[in-house]
Design an enzyme around this catalytic site. Sequence first.
Site, short mmCIF file in Angstrom:
data_model
loop_
_atom_site.label_atom_id
_atom_site.label_comp_id
_atom_site.label_asym_id
_atom_site.label_seq_id
_atom_site.Cartn_x
_atom_site.Cartn_y
_atom_site.Cartn_z
N GLU A 163 0.82 -1.12 0.03
CA GLU A 163 -0.07 0.24 -0.02
C GLU A 163 0.87 1.30 0.10
O GLU A 163 1.80 1.50 0.75
CB GLU A 163 -0.87 0.09 1.27
CG GLU A 163 -1.85 1.12 1.19
CD GLU A 163 -3.03 1.17 2.43
OE1 GLU A 163 -3.66 -0.07 2.28
OE2 GLU A 163 -3.28 1.95 2.98
N TYR A 164 0.44 2.27 -0.76
CA TYR A 164 1.12 3.69 -0.96
C TYR A 164 0.14 4.81 -0.60
O TYR A 164 -0.93 4.59 -1.13
CB TYR A 164 1.77 3.62 -2.42
CG TYR A 164 2.78 2.56 -2.87
CD1 TYR A 164 4.15 2.76 -2.52
CD2 TYR A 164 2.27 1.41 -3.49
CE1 TYR A 164 4.96 1.74 -2.76
CE2 TYR A 164 3.21 0.46 -3.76
CZ TYR A 164 4.38 0.69 -3.53
OH TYR A 164 5.39 -0.31 -3.73
N PRO A 212 0.94 11.29 -2.00
CA PRO A 212 1.96 12.37 -1.39
C PRO A 212 1.32 13.69 -1.87
O PRO A 212 0.31 13.86 -2.40
CB PRO A 212 3.24 12.00 -2.49
CG PRO A 212 2.75 11.41 -3.41
CD PRO A 212 1.44 10.40 -3.05
N TRP A 230 -6.73 7.18 -0.59
CA TRP A 230 -7.47 8.30 -1.08
C TRP A 230 -7.38 9.22 0.09
O TRP A 230 -7.59 8.99 1.33
CB TRP A 230 -9.21 7.75 -1.19
CG TRP A 230 -9.83 8.95 -1.85
CD1 TRP A 230 -10.78 9.83 -1.19
CD2 TRP A 230 -10.01 9.21 -3.10
NE1 TRP A 230 -11.22 10.64 -2.02
CE2 TRP A 230 -10.89 10.13 -3.34
CE3 TRP A 230 -9.60 8.29 -4.18
CZ2 TRP A 230 -11.28 10.71 -4.45
CZ3 TRP A 230 -9.94 8.89 -5.51
CH2 TRP A 230 -11.07 10.06 -5.73
N ARG A 265 -15.46 4.72 4.33
CA ARG A 265 -16.01 5.66 4.67
C ARG A 265 -15.09 6.92 4.68
O ARG A 265 -15.35 7.98 4.25
CB ARG A 265 -16.67 5.54 6.34
CG ARG A 265 -17.51 6.39 6.78
CD ARG A 265 -17.30 7.70 7.46
NE ARG A 265 -16.25 7.67 8.32
CZ ARG A 265 -16.29 7.80 9.49
NH1 ARG A 265 -17.51 7.96 9.90
NH2 ARG A 265 -15.14 7.59 10.43
C1 LIG Z 1 -7.19 -1.10 5.13
C2 LIG Z 1 -7.58 0.23 5.36
C3 LIG Z 1 -7.31 1.35 4.28
C4 LIG Z 1 -7.71 2.61 4.50
N1 LIG Z 1 -7.40 3.59 3.59
C5 LIG Z 1 -7.75 4.82 3.67
C6 LIG Z 1 -7.80 6.02 2.85
O1 LIG Z 1 -7.28 5.76 1.75
N2 LIG Z 1 -8.34 7.17 3.07
C7 LIG Z 1 -8.93 7.34 4.27
O2 LIG Z 1 -9.44 8.73 4.44
N3 LIG Z 1 -9.24 6.57 5.22
C8 LIG Z 1 -8.78 5.19 5.04
N4 LIG Z 1 -8.84 4.23 5.75
C9 LIG Z 1 -9.52 4.77 7.47
C10 LIG Z 1 -10.83 4.49 7.53
O3 LIG Z 1 -11.54 5.46 6.37
C11 LIG Z 1 -11.33 5.02 8.64
O4 LIG Z 1 -11.07 4.16 9.73
C12 LIG Z 1 -12.94 5.30 8.76
O5 LIG Z 1 -13.15 6.00 10.22
C13 LIG Z 1 -13.89 3.93 8.85
O6 LIG Z 1 -13.76 3.69 7.52
P1 LIG Z 1 -14.84 2.39 7.24
O7 LIG Z 1 -14.47 2.16 5.68
O8 LIG Z 1 -14.52 0.99 8.01
O9 LIG Z 1 -16.08 2.69 7.50
P2 LIG Z 1 -17.53 2.26 7.83
O10 LIG Z 1 -17.47 0.61 7.78
O11 LIG Z 1 -18.56 2.86 7.12
O12 LIG Z 1 -17.72 2.52 9.47
C14 LIG Z 1 -17.54 3.78 9.74
C15 LIG Z 1 -18.33 4.05 11.07
O13 LIG Z 1 -19.70 4.01 10.78
C16 LIG Z 1 -20.27 2.88 11.84
N5 LIG Z 1 -21.38 2.22 11.00
C17 LIG Z 1 -21.31 1.33 9.71
N6 LIG Z 1 -22.25 0.97 9.40
C18 LIG Z 1 -23.32 1.70 10.34
C19 LIG Z 1 -24.68 1.38 10.34
N7 LIG Z 1 -25.51 0.60 9.65
N8 LIG Z 1 -25.20 2.12 11.55
C20 LIG Z 1 -24.46 2.83 12.34
N9 LIG Z 1 -23.22 2.92 12.29
C21 LIG Z 1 -22.65 2.41 11.30
C22 LIG Z 1 -19.01 2.26 11.96
O14 LIG Z 1 -19.13 1.23 13.17
C23 LIG Z 1 -18.00 3.06 12.29
O15 LIG Z 1 -17.64 3.54 13.40
C24 LIG Z 1 -8.38 3.04 5.78
C25 LIG Z 1 -8.34 1.96 6.65
C26 LIG Z 1 -8.13 0.61 6.54
C27 LIG Z 1 -8.23 -0.42 7.64
#
Ligand SMILES: Cc1cc2nc3c(=O)[nH]c(=O)nc-3n(C[C@H](O)[C@H](O)[C@H](O)COP(=O)(O)OP(=O)(O)OC[C@H]3O[C@@H](n4cnc5c(N)ncnc54)[C@H](O)[C@@H]3O)c2cc1C
Length: 309
Positions: A21-22, A25, A53, A111
């Site tokens: 993963e990158y 920048p 992203w 998200r």
């Molecule tokens: C492998 C990996 C790569 C990542 N890459 C990036 C990146 O490129 N850019 C970036 O900005 N961030 C990135 N993140 C961080 C991530 O965007 C954050 O951790 C974010 O807070 C959660 O994203 P998610 O996709 O898990 O969200 P979701 O699964 O949508 O969850 C977000 C929040 O909403 C809650 N939720 C979900 N569904 C419901 C529902 N039905 N009802 C009520 N609450 C709900 C969840 O419990 C959680 O608290 C990455 C994280 C990981 C693990």
Amino acid sequence: MHIKDKLAACETAGKPCFSFEYYVPKTPQGVQNLYNRLERMGSFGPQFVNITWNAGGRSNSFTTEAVSVAQAAYGLETCMHLTCTGMEREKVSGALREAYNSGCTNILALRGDPPGENETWSSVSGGFRYAKELVAYIRENYGDYFDIGVAGYPEGCDDRDPDVLLDHLKEKIDAGGTFIITQMFYDVDIFLSWVKKVRERGITVPIIPGIMPIHTYAAFIRRANWVNIKIPGKWLRTLEPVKNDDVAVRAIGRNLVVELCQKILASGINQLHFYTMNMATATRMVLEGLNLMSDLDSLECQRSARIVS
Ligand SMILES: Cc1cc2nc3c(=O)[nH]c(=O)nc-3n(C[C@H](O)[C@H](O)[C@H](O)COP(=O)(O)OP(=O)(O)OC[C@H]3O[C@@H](n4cnc5c(N)ncnc54)[C@H](O)[C@@H]3O)c2cc1C
């Protein structure tokens, strides 16, 4: 080619595989550095590479550009991260179109982080609130063209009840997610017991563990604190005494991360996803320690991936 097919091919070949993963920048120098790393580390034999992203959508036009360069110029199977932060539906649609046009067939649907360090997350009008809505939107508009990954959290996220988080993970898979990439972790027992719980929920898609190699002591501590994960006592006891010697930290860190990866591989999980932080050395040291740098091994895995496709 879809990541799920690459993973299936690795499974069939019975060989451990890895991906990189990158991050995106923010400066022209950082961009040049990223392209150098993509080229140089491409020769290590990753199954695919991810491009993140940016929170808040800042410099995200660079994500689509980097995805295109990684796919077309370096021939790397690429997975584009896409988030809901600051993204109206038209922007999401535009980003997906660019990924499609550049030949990218894999999206990690998220998200997203809040746009600033001390800000709380909120959706934009006409945008999405949860990653599962983004997954559903991609499926609705592109059918099976994109393979869609989602994020998983062995040590939790947003201080949520772990059981509720598993419900939310299941919803993302039910909406069309086909693989899970996890947040980084250093305690393998926590990871393995989380995997068991995920499976007990009836989630059967591949789980790809996120591995953060150790570059410096300060960065190791900062990142672990940032994502709120446990550092095993043994790691602190061995790293803390050499914390001002980066070379020693990398050497000891390599052994610790190699041991972590060996335990994961011994559990039957065959894919390791490295958070490179756009640097080659620490990741290369871990791959060498795992004997995964052999060109022959990686070529064999890539060949069988083509056969499966
Ligand atoms: C492998 C990996 C790569 C990542 N890459 C990036 C990146 O490129 N850019 C970036 O900005 N961030 C990135 N993140 C961080 C991530 O965007 C954050 O951790 C974010 O807070 C959660 O994203 P998610 O996709 O898990 O969200 P979701 O699964 O949508 O969850 C977000 C929040 O909403 C809650 N939720 C979900 N569904 C419901 C529902 N039905 N009802 C009520 N609450 C709900 C969840 O419990 C959680 O608290 C990455 C994280 C990981 C693990």
